[in-house]
Design a protein around this motif. Structure first.
Motif, PDB file in Angstrom:
ATOM      1  N   GLY A   1       0.818  -1.214   0.000  1.00 18.45           N
ATOM      2  CA  GLY A   1       0.000   0.000   0.000  1.00 18.45           C
ATOM      3  C   GLY A   1       0.845   1.254   0.000  1.00 18.45           C
ATOM      4  N   LEU A   2       1.871   1.284   0.850  1.00 19.57           N
ATOM      5  CA  LEU A   2       2.745   2.459   0.914  1.00 19.57           C
ATOM      6  C   LEU A   2       3.490   2.666  -0.395  1.00 19.57           C
ATOM      7  N   GLY A   3       3.929   1.567  -1.004  1.00 17.76           N
ATOM      8  CA  GLY A   3       4.641   1.678  -2.271  1.00 17.76           C
ATOM      9  C   GLY A   3       3.785   2.319  -3.356  1.00 17.76           C
ATOM     10  N   PHE A   4       2.514   1.923  -3.438  1.00 17.46           N
ATOM     11  CA  PHE A   4       1.659   2.500  -4.482  1.00 17.46           C
ATOM     12  C   PHE A   4       1.311   3.948  -4.173  1.00 17.46           C
ATOM     13  N   VAL A   5       1.109   4.277  -2.899  1.00 11.31           N
ATOM     14  CA  VAL A   5       0.815   5.669  -2.537  1.00 11.31           C
ATOM     15  C   VAL A   5       2.002   6.566  -2.886  1.00 11.31           C
ATOM     16  N   LEU A   6       3.217   6.110  -2.569  1.00 16.10           N
ATOM     17  CA  LEU A   6       4.408   6.877  -2.937  1.00 16.10           C
ATOM     18  C   LEU A   6       4.535   7.010  -4.455  1.00 16.10           C
ATOM     19  N   PHE A   7       4.234   5.921  -5.148  1.00 15.65           N
ATOM     20  CA  PHE A   7       4.278   5.967  -6.616  1.00 15.65           C
ATOM     21  C   PHE A   7       3.308   7.007  -7.164  1.00 15.65           C
ATOM     22  N   ALA A   8       2.075   7.003  -6.646  1.00 14.98           N
ATOM     23  CA  ALA A   8       1.079   7.973  -7.123  1.00 14.98           C
ATOM     24  C   ALA A   8       1.508   9.401  -6.819  1.00 14.98           C
TER      25      ALA A   8
ATOM     26  N   VAL B   1      10.599   2.035  -0.439  1.00 15.11           N
ATOM     27  CA  VAL B   1       9.987   1.060   0.468  1.00 15.11           C
ATOM     28  C   VAL B   1      10.968  -0.058   0.798  1.00 15.11           C
ATOM     29  N   GLY B   2      11.650  -0.589  -0.217  1.00 19.62           N
ATOM     30  CA  GLY B   2      12.618  -1.650   0.016  1.00 19.62           C
ATOM     31  C   GLY B   2      13.764  -1.194   0.910  1.00 19.62           C
ATOM     32  N   LEU B   3      14.225   0.047   0.704  1.00 18.04           N
ATOM     33  CA  LEU B   3      15.298   0.578   1.532  1.00 18.04           C
ATOM     34  C   LEU B   3      14.841   0.739   2.979  1.00 18.04           C
ATOM     35  N   ALA B   4      13.608   1.211   3.166  1.00 25.80           N
ATOM     36  CA  ALA B   4      13.078   1.357   4.521  1.00 25.80           C
ATOM     37  C   ALA B   4      12.955   0.001   5.218  1.00 25.80           C
ATOM     38  N   LEU B   5      12.464  -1.017   4.486  1.00 23.14           N
ATOM     39  CA  LEU B   5      12.359  -2.359   5.063  1.00 23.14           C
ATOM     40  C   LEU B   5      13.729  -2.890   5.465  1.00 23.14           C
TER      41      LEU B   5
END
Length: 421
Positions: free
Chosen positions: A197-204, A318-322
């Motif tokens: 969800g966060l990844g798509f929100v950041l993408f948008a 997102v991957g970097l945060a994870l």
């Protein structure tokens, strides 16, 4: 189909657990019968109650006109509810009497499997229903009575079994293992929801900023709004998954640093998938730049060519945060359990080195036929154009730029450890 497969898988797990269970206060076969039947019966009764509440809510809201379909719904809901309750109530009452007579019954693996399996299933169904309800709140879909009735049924059932589990605790190693499975499976799927969800929100958001700076040309297609359907779906998924992950990871699993499953979760899910996301996003971003430099792009201008960049930057963040968050967690815990975490860290380091080596190998696999095509023009094929080498060169450089430093870092780390013995 998925529900049937899940039910069959759970039945197999119940049977295997019964086979492995050694301590019995009643016969293992009898215990398997009571817990398995109670599990299935409660699921049937819960679904019957949901259908009945759907019928009542639809009637009250006058969304459904009386007819044969409504009568069938009422009959089906009553059949599920009556049959499921008639089976679950006496069987569960008998089980509870056995617990009162012999408190050591709480050590039974089958009892703990029943509790944790129902906790997981009810929580997953609660989250799915909550996503649907948030979708209605964000005006994605029309309102359905099942959005309310599902929460009314699944949340109390989850709380009942969670309170029962908290009261009994984990009096045996098998019980603690099953609790760890429940905790980290729940953390797994809920964190996946948050990350997606966060990844798509950041993408948008990044796409909207990019399109604001570089407006979409007619040839590039229609500009997507920031508050579109995809963003609202992503927010629904993220909001539903976030509290589940926070509660289970920070509260339930806060004292589990010695758990093997915790190390599997940290290394093979959070860190490894975070690193894979970083590697993939970096590779695509670098190729996008190189393809423009090498002239392999078919876009009319640079703005249209790099319009795909937000789709690579968002998962990279997102991957970097994870990776950063979970790697810092591993570093903190490794100071207390250095020897216990050695095997997990070794497996992680070797896998990351293998990932870098595979990236280099992929670049070489493309490089070798490219060299052959340069010196043997007949090997290129009839449909290959004059600029056939540009795209290939972009991929070769991308894979080698990513793979060589990645593999070198982790392989040198492995070698240093080998020298130390």
């Amino acid at each position: 189909m998925l529900s049937v497969f899940l039910l069959i898988a759970l039945i197999v797990v119940f049977v295997v657990t019964a086979y492995k269970e050694g301590k019995t206060n009643v016969s293992t076969t009898k215990r398997l019968y009571f817990y398995l039947l109670s599990f299935v019966a409660l699921l049937v009764a819960a679904n019957g109650l949901i259908l009945l509440l759907n019928f009542i809510l639809d009637r009250l809201s006058q969304q459904v006109i009386a007819g044969s379909a409504t009568s069938e719904q009422l009959g089906l809901s009553l059949a599920f509810l009556i049959v499921g309750s008639a089976l679950w109530v006496p069987h569960w009452a008998y089980i509870q009497r056995q617990v009162i007579k012999s408190p050591s019954e709480t050590e039974s693996s089958l009892r703990k499997l029943y509790i944790y399996a129902f906790l997981f299933v009810s929580l997953v169904l609660t989250v799915i229903t909550l996503v649907q309800l948030l979708g209605w709140a964000f005006r994605i879909d029309n309102f359905s009575s099942s959005m309310v009735s599902g929460l009314i049924v699944w949340i109390p059932l989850w709380f009942y079994h969670w309170r029962l589990e908290s009261k009994e605790g984990q009096p045996s190693p098998e019980a603690r293992t099953l609790r760890h499975w429940y905790t980290y499976l729940t953390s797994f799927f809920s964190l996946a929801m948050v990350a997606a969800g966060l990844g798509f929100v950041l993408f948008a958001l990044i796409r909207s900023l990019y399109n604001g700076i570089f407006p979409v040309s007619v040839l590039a297609g229609e500009q997507q709004p920031l508050w579109g359907r995809g963003t609202r779906v992503a927010l629904s998924v993220m909001i539903a998954g976030a509290p589940v992950w926070i509660y289970h990871y920070y509260k339930t699993a806060r004292l589990d640093i010695e758990s093997t499953l915790r190390q599997v979760y940290l290394y093979l899910y959070a860190i490894l998938l975070g690193a894979l996301t970083i590697l993939t996003s970096l590779a695509l971003s670098i190729y996008l730049v190189l393809s423009w430099i090498l002239g392999a792009s078919k876009a009319a201008n640079a703005a249209d060519h790099f319009r795909a960049l937000p789709g690579f930057i968002a998962p990279l963040i997102v991957g970097l945060a994870l990776w950063v968050y979970h790697w810092s967690t591993v570093q903190q815990e490794s100071r207390r359990l250095a020897f216990r975490l050695l095997a997990a860290r070794r497996a992680y380091t070797y896998f990351m080195a293998a990932l870098g080596l595979a990236t280099i190998a992929a670049g070489l696999i493309i490089l070798i036929p490219t060299i052959i095509d340069v010196f043997v023009p007949s090997a290129r094929g009839v449909l290959v154009g004059a600029d056939w080498w540009r795209s290939r060169t972009g991929w070769i450089l991308t894979l080698l730029i990513i793979g060589i430093p990645w593999w070198s870092y982790f392989w040198l780390n492995v070698q240093r450890q080998a020298i130390k013995g």
